[in-house]
Design an enzyme around this catalytic site. Structure first.
Site, PDB file in Angstrom:
ATOM      1  N   CYS A   6       1.006  -1.242   0.084  1.00 22.05           N
ATOM      2  CA  CYS A   6       0.091  -0.092   0.123  1.00 22.05           C
ATOM      3  C   CYS A   6       0.857   1.233  -0.065  1.00 22.05           C
ATOM      4  O   CYS A   6       0.458   2.346  -0.543  1.00 22.05           O
ATOM      5  CB  CYS A   6      -1.001   0.094   1.225  1.00 22.05           C
ATOM      6  SG  CYS A   6      -2.259  -0.979   1.153  1.00 22.05           S
ATOM      7  N   ASN A  84       2.068 -16.648  -3.967  1.00 23.46           N
ATOM      8  CA  ASN A  84       2.254 -17.266  -2.638  1.00 23.46           C
ATOM      9  C   ASN A  84       1.072 -16.637  -1.771  1.00 23.46           C
ATOM     10  O   ASN A  84       1.028 -15.747  -1.742  1.00 23.46           O
ATOM     11  CB  ASN A  84       3.640 -17.171  -2.079  1.00 23.46           C
ATOM     12  CG  ASN A  84       4.728 -17.511  -3.099  1.00 23.46           C
ATOM     13  OD1 ASN A  84       4.443 -18.395  -3.824  1.00 23.46           O
ATOM     14  ND2 ASN A  84       5.777 -16.580  -3.223  1.00 23.46           N
ATOM     15  N   HIS A  97      -0.356 -10.086  -4.567  1.00 23.55           N
ATOM     16  CA  HIS A  97       0.647  -9.801  -5.636  1.00 23.55           C
ATOM     17  C   HIS A  97       0.857 -11.011  -6.613  1.00 23.55           C
ATOM     18  O   HIS A  97       0.950 -12.152  -6.091  1.00 23.55           O
ATOM     19  CB  HIS A  97       2.010  -9.334  -5.166  1.00 23.55           C
ATOM     20  CG  HIS A  97       2.465  -9.924  -4.014  1.00 23.55           C
ATOM     21  ND1 HIS A  97       2.121 -10.151  -2.748  1.00 23.55           N
ATOM     22  CD2 HIS A  97       3.548 -10.758  -4.169  1.00 23.55           C
ATOM     23  CE1 HIS A  97       2.962 -10.816  -2.282  1.00 23.55           C
ATOM     24  NE2 HIS A  97       3.697 -11.363  -2.961  1.00 23.55           N
TER      25      HIS A  97
HETATM   26  P1  AMP Z   1       6.197 -12.888  -1.478  1.00 25.91           P
HETATM   27  O1  AMP Z   1       7.484 -13.358  -0.773  1.00 25.91           O
HETATM   28  O2  AMP Z   1       5.597 -13.870  -2.485  1.00 25.91           O
HETATM   29  O3  AMP Z   1       5.190 -12.350  -0.623  1.00 25.91           O
HETATM   30  O4  AMP Z   1       6.828 -11.674  -2.443  1.00 25.91           O
HETATM   31  C1  AMP Z   1       7.156 -10.581  -1.888  1.00 25.91           C
HETATM   32  C2  AMP Z   1       7.948 -10.025  -2.798  1.00 25.91           C
HETATM   33  O5  AMP Z   1       8.436  -8.714  -2.637  1.00 25.91           O
HETATM   34  C3  AMP Z   1       9.408 -10.561  -2.773  1.00 25.91           C
HETATM   35  O6  AMP Z   1       9.953 -11.260  -3.905  1.00 25.91           O
HETATM   36  C4  AMP Z   1      10.197  -9.455  -2.419  1.00 25.91           C
HETATM   37  O7  AMP Z   1      11.449  -9.435  -3.006  1.00 25.91           O
HETATM   38  C5  AMP Z   1       9.690  -8.266  -2.796  1.00 25.91           C
HETATM   39  N1  AMP Z   1       9.729  -6.893  -2.380  1.00 25.91           N
HETATM   40  C6  AMP Z   1       9.792  -6.666  -0.993  1.00 25.91           C
HETATM   41  N2  AMP Z   1      10.198  -5.279  -0.721  1.00 25.91           N
HETATM   42  C7  AMP Z   1      10.138  -4.763  -1.996  1.00 25.91           C
HETATM   43  C8  AMP Z   1      10.231  -3.569  -2.355  1.00 25.91           C
HETATM   44  N3  AMP Z   1      10.259  -2.450  -1.495  1.00 25.91           N
HETATM   45  N4  AMP Z   1      10.454  -3.335  -3.704  1.00 25.91           N
HETATM   46  C9  AMP Z   1       9.790  -4.212  -4.603  1.00 25.91           C
HETATM   47  N5  AMP Z   1       9.914  -5.468  -4.133  1.00 25.91           N
HETATM   48  C10 AMP Z   1       9.770  -5.957  -3.046  1.00 25.91           C
HETATM   49 ZN    ZN Z   2      -1.644  -3.443   1.169  1.00 29.19          ZN
END
Ligand code: AMP
Ligand code: ZN
Length: 111
Positions: A6, A84, A97
């Site tokens: 968000c 996931n 996502h």
């Molecule tokens: P998940 O682990 O499936 O919940 O995916 C979350 C994803 O968000 C991971 O692949 C992280 O590398 C990515 N992530 C976390 N923080 C950031 C950020 N600030 N900008 C871009 N990607 C991010």
């Molecule tokens: Zn959110």
């Protein structure tokens, strides 16, 4: 409630934008797992794929339209879409996502 994605949608946390419209935001993953790795998220806070309902599912369909459009624009024909759901499945950010991964051979099943 504070939510990292968000905060990315609002611009409070910077991101490398791939695509944006009124419903959806897409940005490159900070820790890429493939040569191309971006995330497509609804601007609305939906906690996970397990929280999709008849009331909010239209934005999920729109996410997939965006995935088809953006991959086409990037010249990508072969890619993987992953969402996931829950800690055991590897979800680390509790805002729905879709990972879009491309540019290398993929293995199956995922680990
Ligand atoms: P998940 O682990 O499936 O919940 O995916 C979350 C994803 O968000 C991971 O692949 C992280 O590398 C990515 N992530 C976390 N923080 C950031 C950020 N600030 N900008 C871009 N990607 C991010
Ligand atoms: Zn959110």
């Amino acid at each position: 409630m504070s939510c990292l994605f968000c905060s990315i949608v609002s611009g409070d946390v910077p991101s490398n934008k791939v695509y944006e419209d009124e419903l959806v935001y897409a940005f490159y993953d900070i820790d890429p797992q493939a040569p191309v790795h971006f995330l497509v998220i609804p601007k609305e806070h939906i906690p996970s794929a397990g929280a999709v309902t008849p009331e909010n599912s239209a934005v999920v369909a729109h996410c997939f339209e965006v995935i088809a459009q953006v991959t086409k624009e990037l010249g990508i024909t072969d890619f993987r879409v992953v969402s996931n759901c829950g800690l055991q499945a590897g979800q680390s950010v509790p805002h729905l996502h879709f990972h879009v991964l491309a540019g290398r051979d993929m293995t199956w099943p995922p680990g």
